[in-house]
Design an enzyme around this catalytic site. Structure first.
Site, PDB file in Angstrom:
ATOM      1  N   GLU A 278     104.664 -15.128 -27.607  1.00 20.62           N
ATOM      2  CA  GLU A 278     103.416 -14.281 -26.975  1.00 20.62           C
ATOM      3  C   GLU A 278     102.982 -13.076 -27.561  1.00 20.62           C
ATOM      4  OE1 GLU A 278     104.284 -13.196 -22.858  1.00 20.62           O
ATOM      5  OE2 GLU A 278     104.766 -15.311 -22.324  1.00 20.62           O
ATOM      6  N   GLY A 279     103.812 -12.613 -28.851  1.00 21.91           N
ATOM      7  CA  GLY A 279     103.516 -11.254 -29.454  1.00 21.91           C
ATOM      8  C   GLY A 279     104.366 -10.358 -28.901  1.00 21.91           C
TER       9      GLY A 279
END
Lengths: 318, 318
Positions: B286-287
């Site tokens: 998701e970062g």
């Protein structure tokens, strides 16, 4: 810590929209924080950074790369907002307080006797105790004190044994000859204060300094107020270790913000059983490593308390 | 990067009120950032986090612990603000954007042929390119895509060789049998796409996925706009590595945000020559690791640009 809040936080953690354990240490941090705050879904509000400054008689032995005047100059820099810790406190939204402890009266040179008498020591502890904002949601303690890596090395050597060489480091930047000298000064200090070595608080009084004692006082107060603590570098951890020796478990409300580049900090963290959150080769003191770690804790708590559960989001649990 | 800004930042760094090097990696980070932004005393403003989502035909091989539907469910969660990355973006003041790439048309199963045809691949690259906010001061790219650790392992194995077993990991949580299966699928994919193995972008097209291609497109655009990039975990770095193979030096504007718990991420970072800022056993994607590292970069830049110099503060230089 509050077992029911901790248990409720654990239950919540496994319901959040992520594979089990996928946030790694952020998960344990959030659960730990929830326990200390007594809230299953806490918020991290009002973090406080306190920098304590003290001067050290042992600088007469030539153990620092900087003159002792720098302690006071840096206090003025803290007050004017120009130091690294000011910027870090601001980035992470922390209140920052500075306490200069009798800079015009350095501690006694511990190679000649105890660094502090009992009244001086208790006053420093009380200064730290009183400095804590009871409304703070997190405490990071830092320090400034030319000569204090030597003091911290003596404290650590007294607490954990080994050779003086195992505990001294380059501090603000001494050379190889400076390292040899620091080790000798530590040996001399332990020899001169050998009657103190069995007791954590006596070690702190005889080999520490006012800023170390104040940090220990602040950590003890935070414990009473159930304010979690982020430990900073070698000097902060040496002070903390005295507290832990005096009262086993006294650091259960504390995490290690970072492992500094000061040589013996990693070993000191191992003795404390603390795994550092950051390892960025910092070695500034001032609470800078702890302050940077506030961001990690903010992230951990925001995820824990802000994320949707699988049920809320309609996400399959796999 | 701008050599004059970088040089000016180096000059400033040694004048700041701290012992030389005492902020460790924060110092190199600030100087690196100054060079890319062309400012000796930069500010970090408008960080952008972009999450790209894609679906993978290779999930038909049973390589994931979660069903493929979860990709779309998580996109809805991102849009509703309920995922970990939403909380982290908010903590660090980042704009967050989400791009779902043709979730109803998964890539082809790469054990049967190329994952994408050229038009699909270029469209994904362009989506990433266009997603970057040219006014952003920092970019963190993240991803969501059930099956994409298998895709990333195939990409990494194609780029760097070795056994498939060296590059597969547990992803969202497969068991030992799942690991064996992932390695077989990677071997089959490389064998089926053997004509692609000499070229970074062909590897990305044939073994990657839409979200990997989009991340590569976004990183390339950031380079053109002189926007520094924080890399996330294994999947993000696999996409980045394709870009680096295609254009050596293409990642000079990027730092590694963290080393994830996904087994081969550390090795991939070594191949890229990137030292991670954080190691917190995260493995969410998701970062999230990159977003958490925004705080470290904010701290570094605040110190560099906000601290007083020795002359300004009247502090002795030792």
């Amino acid at each position: 810590a509050d077992d029911s809040a901790r248990s409720a936080a654990k239950v919540r953690n496994v319901q959040l929209t992520k594979p089990p354990g996928a946030l790694g240490r952020l998960e344990e941090l959030a659960i730990w924080y929830a326990g200390w705050r007594g809230q299953a879904r806490p918020r991290l509000e009002r973090p406080q950074v306190i920098v304590f400054a003290g001067n050290h008689g042992v600088t007469a032995q030539g153990v620092s790369a900087f003159p002792a005047d720098v302690t006071e100059q840096m206090v003025l820099n803290f007050q004017a907002g120009g130091a690294a810790i000011n910027q870090l406190a601001q980035v992470f939204g922390a209140q920052m307080d500075v306490y200069a402890l009798a800079l015009d009266r350095p501690t006694a040179d511990f190679t000649a006797g105890p660094a502090m008498d009992e009244a001086e020591f208790l006053h420093a502890i009380a200064t730290g105790w009183d400095a804590v904002d009871a409304q703070a949601g997190l405490l990071a303690t830092g320090e400034m004190g030319i000569g204090n890596t030597t003091s911290a090395a003596a404290v650590a050597c007294a607490l954990f044994g080994g050779n003086a060489e195992d505990w001294v480091g380059r501090g603000t930047g001494v050379d190889d000859a400076g390292l040899v000298l620091k080790a000798k000064v530590v040996r001399d200090g332990l020899s001169r204060n050998s009657n103190a070595l069995g007791d954590g608080l006596e070690i702190l009084r005889c080999l520490g300094g006012r800023e170390l004692a104040a940090m220990a006082g602040a950590m003890a107060r935070a414990r009473v107020e159930r304010i979690p603590v982020i430990l900073d570098g070698f000097i902060c951890c040496a002070a903390a270790a005295c507290l832990d020796r005096a009262v086993p478990g006294a650091l259960d409300h504390a995490v290690a913000g970072h492992r500094s580049a000061e040589a013996a900090h990693g070993k000191l963290l191992e003795k404390l059983g603390k795994e550092p959150l950051l390892q960025l080769d910092m070695r500034l003191g001032e609470g800078s490593g702890a302050a940077l770690a506030i961001g990690v804790l903010q992230g951990a708590i925001a995820c824990h308390s802000g994320m949707a559960t699988f049920a809320e989001a309609g996400v399959s649990e796999g």
